[in-house]
Design a protein around this motif. Structure first.
Motif, PDB file in Angstrom:
ATOM      1  N   MET A 163     -37.126  56.052 -32.928  1.00 37.38           N
ATOM      2  CA  MET A 163     -36.962  54.630 -33.106  1.00 37.38           C
ATOM      3  C   MET A 163     -35.499  54.276 -33.305  1.00 37.38           C
ATOM      4  O   MET A 163     -35.096  53.158 -33.013  1.00 37.38           O
ATOM      5  CB  MET A 163     -37.812  54.191 -34.300  1.00 37.38           C
ATOM      6  CG  MET A 163     -38.054  52.732 -34.342  1.00 37.38           C
ATOM      7  SD  MET A 163     -38.986  52.248 -32.893  1.00 37.38           S
ATOM      8  CE  MET A 163     -39.559  50.689 -33.381  1.00 37.38           C
ATOM      9  N   SER A 164     -34.715  55.216 -33.804  1.00 35.72           N
ATOM     10  CA  SER A 164     -33.301  54.923 -34.026  1.00 35.72           C
ATOM     11  C   SER A 164     -32.551  54.780 -32.707  1.00 35.72           C
ATOM     12  O   SER A 164     -31.533  54.100 -32.646  1.00 35.72           O
ATOM     13  CB  SER A 164     -32.659  56.005 -34.882  1.00 35.72           C
ATOM     14  OG  SER A 164     -32.603  57.232 -34.164  1.00 35.72           O
ATOM     15  N   LEU A 165     -33.057  55.421 -31.654  1.00 35.78           N
ATOM     16  CA  LEU A 165     -32.422  55.271 -30.335  1.00 35.78           C
ATOM     17  C   LEU A 165     -32.577  53.836 -29.842  1.00 35.78           C
ATOM     18  O   LEU A 165     -31.633  53.259 -29.307  1.00 35.78           O
ATOM     19  CB  LEU A 165     -33.045  56.247 -29.344  1.00 35.78           C
ATOM     20  CG  LEU A 165     -32.504  56.214 -27.922  1.00 35.78           C
ATOM     21  CD1 LEU A 165     -31.021  56.564 -27.929  1.00 35.78           C
ATOM     22  CD2 LEU A 165     -33.269  57.141 -27.029  1.00 35.78           C
ATOM     23  N   VAL A 166     -33.738  53.250 -30.046  1.00 32.53           N
ATOM     24  CA  VAL A 166     -33.966  51.860 -29.646  1.00 32.53           C
ATOM     25  C   VAL A 166     -33.091  50.937 -30.480  1.00 32.53           C
ATOM     26  O   VAL A 166     -32.460  50.017 -29.961  1.00 32.53           O
ATOM     27  CB  VAL A 166     -35.456  51.492 -29.803  1.00 32.53           C
ATOM     28  CG1 VAL A 166     -35.670  50.013 -29.568  1.00 32.53           C
ATOM     29  CG2 VAL A 166     -36.312  52.323 -28.887  1.00 32.53           C
ATOM     30  N   LEU A 167     -33.032  51.196 -31.782  1.00 36.12           N
ATOM     31  CA  LEU A 167     -32.223  50.367 -32.669  1.00 36.12           C
ATOM     32  C   LEU A 167     -30.747  50.459 -32.308  1.00 36.12           C
ATOM     33  O   LEU A 167     -30.052  49.443 -32.256  1.00 36.12           O
ATOM     34  CB  LEU A 167     -32.435  50.781 -34.125  1.00 36.12           C
ATOM     35  CG  LEU A 167     -31.691  49.973 -35.173  1.00 36.12           C
ATOM     36  CD1 LEU A 167     -32.121  48.517 -35.103  1.00 36.12           C
ATOM     37  CD2 LEU A 167     -31.907  50.544 -36.551  1.00 36.12           C
ATOM     38  N   SER A 168     -30.267  51.641 -32.016  1.00 33.22           N
ATOM     39  CA  SER A 168     -28.850  51.796 -31.665  1.00 33.22           C
ATOM     40  C   SER A 168     -28.539  51.135 -30.327  1.00 33.22           C
ATOM     41  O   SER A 168     -27.465  50.554 -30.146  1.00 33.22           O
ATOM     42  CB  SER A 168     -28.458  53.269 -31.640  1.00 33.22           C
ATOM     43  OG  SER A 168     -29.142  53.939 -30.604  1.00 33.22           O
ATOM     44  N   SER A 169     -29.458  51.175 -29.375  1.00 33.04           N
ATOM     45  CA  SER A 169     -29.209  50.529 -28.091  1.00 33.04           C
ATOM     46  C   SER A 169     -29.205  49.004 -28.245  1.00 33.04           C
ATOM     47  O   SER A 169     -28.435  48.313 -27.576  1.00 33.04           O
ATOM     48  CB  SER A 169     -30.236  50.965 -27.054  1.00 33.04           C
ATOM     49  OG  SER A 169     -31.522  50.556 -27.440  1.00 33.04           O
ATOM     50  N   VAL A 170     -30.036  48.477 -29.142  1.00 36.08           N
ATOM     51  CA  VAL A 170     -30.046  47.038 -29.390  1.00 36.08           C
ATOM     52  C   VAL A 170     -28.743  46.612 -30.046  1.00 36.08           C
ATOM     53  O   VAL A 170     -28.141  45.595 -29.693  1.00 36.08           O
ATOM     54  CB  VAL A 170     -31.265  46.638 -30.248  1.00 36.08           C
ATOM     55  CG1 VAL A 170     -31.137  45.216 -30.756  1.00 36.08           C
ATOM     56  CG2 VAL A 170     -32.548  46.813 -29.466  1.00 36.08           C
ATOM     57  N   VAL A 171     -28.269  47.397 -30.992  1.00 32.15           N
ATOM     58  CA  VAL A 171     -27.007  47.083 -31.667  1.00 32.15           C
ATOM     59  C   VAL A 171     -25.850  47.150 -30.682  1.00 32.15           C
ATOM     60  O   VAL A 171     -24.970  46.287 -30.675  1.00 32.15           O
ATOM     61  CB  VAL A 171     -26.788  48.035 -32.866  1.00 32.15           C
ATOM     62  CG1 VAL A 171     -25.383  47.890 -33.416  1.00 32.15           C
ATOM     63  CG2 VAL A 171     -27.819  47.766 -33.940  1.00 32.15           C
ATOM     64  N   MET A 172     -25.835  48.146 -29.819  1.00 37.95           N
ATOM     65  CA  MET A 172     -24.763  48.270 -28.824  1.00 37.95           C
ATOM     66  C   MET A 172     -24.789  47.103 -27.847  1.00 37.95           C
ATOM     67  O   MET A 172     -23.751  46.583 -27.458  1.00 37.95           O
ATOM     68  CB  MET A 172     -24.877  49.599 -28.074  1.00 37.95           C
ATOM     69  CG  MET A 172     -24.429  50.782 -28.893  1.00 37.95           C
ATOM     70  SD  MET A 172     -24.656  52.380 -28.087  1.00 37.95           S
ATOM     71  CE  MET A 172     -24.180  52.089 -26.434  1.00 37.95           C
ATOM     72  N   ALA A 173     -25.982  46.664 -27.447  1.00 36.37           N
ATOM     73  CA  ALA A 173     -26.093  45.533 -26.517  1.00 36.37           C
ATOM     74  C   ALA A 173     -25.624  44.245 -27.181  1.00 36.37           C
ATOM     75  O   ALA A 173     -25.001  43.397 -26.538  1.00 36.37           O
ATOM     76  CB  ALA A 173     -27.533  45.394 -26.037  1.00 36.37           C
ATOM     77  N   ALA A 174     -25.904  44.092 -28.461  1.00 34.19           N
ATOM     78  CA  ALA A 174     -25.487  42.886 -29.168  1.00 34.19           C
ATOM     79  C   ALA A 174     -23.976  42.854 -29.368  1.00 34.19           C
ATOM     80  O   ALA A 174     -23.360  41.790 -29.344  1.00 34.19           O
ATOM     81  CB  ALA A 174     -26.191  42.804 -30.519  1.00 34.19           C
ATOM     82  N   GLU A 175     -23.360  44.011 -29.550  1.00 34.93           N
ATOM     83  CA  GLU A 175     -21.919  44.064 -29.781  1.00 34.93           C
ATOM     84  C   GLU A 175     -21.111  43.942 -28.497  1.00 34.93           C
ATOM     85  O   GLU A 175     -19.929  43.630 -28.542  1.00 34.93           O
ATOM     86  CB  GLU A 175     -21.551  45.364 -30.496  1.00 34.93           C
ATOM     87  CG  GLU A 175     -22.032  45.411 -31.926  1.00 34.93           C
ATOM     88  CD  GLU A 175     -21.735  46.732 -32.594  1.00 34.93           C
ATOM     89  OE1 GLU A 175     -21.269  47.658 -31.891  1.00 34.93           O
ATOM     90  OE2 GLU A 175     -21.966  46.844 -33.801  1.00 34.93           O
ATOM     91  N   SER A 176     -21.723  44.194 -27.353  1.00 37.56           N
ATOM     92  CA  SER A 176     -20.989  44.176 -26.088  1.00 37.56           C
ATOM     93  C   SER A 176     -21.083  42.815 -25.402  1.00 37.56           C
ATOM     94  O   SER A 176     -21.118  42.723 -24.183  1.00 37.56           O
ATOM     95  CB  SER A 176     -21.495  45.269 -25.156  1.00 37.56           C
ATOM     96  OG  SER A 176     -22.817  44.986 -24.774  1.00 37.56           O
ATOM     97  N   HIS A 177     -21.148  41.758 -26.175  1.00 37.86           N
ATOM     98  CA  HIS A 177     -21.229  40.400 -25.627  1.00 37.86           C
ATOM     99  C   HIS A 177     -19.902  40.047 -24.958  1.00 37.86           C
ATOM    100  O   HIS A 177     -18.847  40.181 -25.535  1.00 37.86           O
ATOM    101  CB  HIS A 177     -21.531  39.405 -26.739  1.00 37.86           C
ATOM    102  CG  HIS A 177     -21.589  38.000 -26.256  1.00 37.86           C
ATOM    103  ND1 HIS A 177     -22.622  37.529 -25.486  1.00 37.86           N
ATOM    104  CD2 HIS A 177     -20.747  36.960 -26.411  1.00 37.86           C
ATOM    105  CE1 HIS A 177     -22.405  36.273 -25.206  1.00 37.86           C
ATOM    106  NE2 HIS A 177     -21.273  35.893 -25.751  1.00 37.86           N
ATOM    107  N   GLU A 178     -19.997  39.574 -23.725  1.00 31.67           N
ATOM    108  CA  GLU A 178     -18.801  39.214 -22.973  1.00 31.67           C
ATOM    109  C   GLU A 178     -18.641  37.704 -22.964  1.00 31.67           C
ATOM    110  O   GLU A 178     -19.615  36.963 -23.012  1.00 31.67           O
ATOM    111  CB  GLU A 178     -18.895  39.728 -21.542  1.00 31.67           C
ATOM    112  CG  GLU A 178     -18.950  41.246 -21.460  1.00 31.67           C
ATOM    113  CD  GLU A 178     -19.051  41.721 -20.027  1.00 31.67           C
ATOM    114  OE1 GLU A 178     -18.879  40.891 -19.111  1.00 31.67           O
ATOM    115  OE2 GLU A 178     -19.299  42.899 -19.819  1.00 31.67           O
ATOM    116  N   GLU A 179     -17.405  37.259 -22.887  1.00 32.83           N
ATOM    117  CA  GLU A 179     -17.135  35.831 -22.797  1.00 32.83           C
ATOM    118  C   GLU A 179     -17.520  35.335 -21.401  1.00 32.83           C
ATOM    119  O   GLU A 179     -17.274  35.992 -20.410  1.00 32.83           O
ATOM    120  CB  GLU A 179     -15.654  35.548 -23.050  1.00 32.83           C
ATOM    121  CG  GLU A 179     -15.229  35.812 -24.472  1.00 32.83           C
ATOM    122  CD  GLU A 179     -15.910  34.898 -25.466  1.00 32.83           C
ATOM    123  OE1 GLU A 179     -16.094  33.706 -25.159  1.00 32.83           O
ATOM    124  OE2 GLU A 179     -16.304  35.381 -26.535  1.00 32.83           O
TER     125      GLU A 179
END
Length: 51
Positions: free
Chosen positions: A1-17
């Protein structure tokens, strides 16, 4: 489950303008196309009898 959580966090942090002018331009062009299609539909149906 931590893999899913880490991928969600990475996707949220990689927000582009995003260029807001491009968004408004695409929305405006889409609106014009839809209004033109609506006008064509009204013009085409204006000469037909209603059943």
């Amino acid at each position: 489950m931590s893999l899913v959580l880490s991928s969600v966090v990475m996707a949220a942090e990689s927000h582009e303008e995003v260029d807001e002018v491009l968004n408004w331009a695409i929305g405006g062009v889409s609106l014009l196309i839809l209004l033109a299609l609506l006008g064509a539909l009204v013009a085409f149906g204006g000469g037909r009898e209603h059943s």
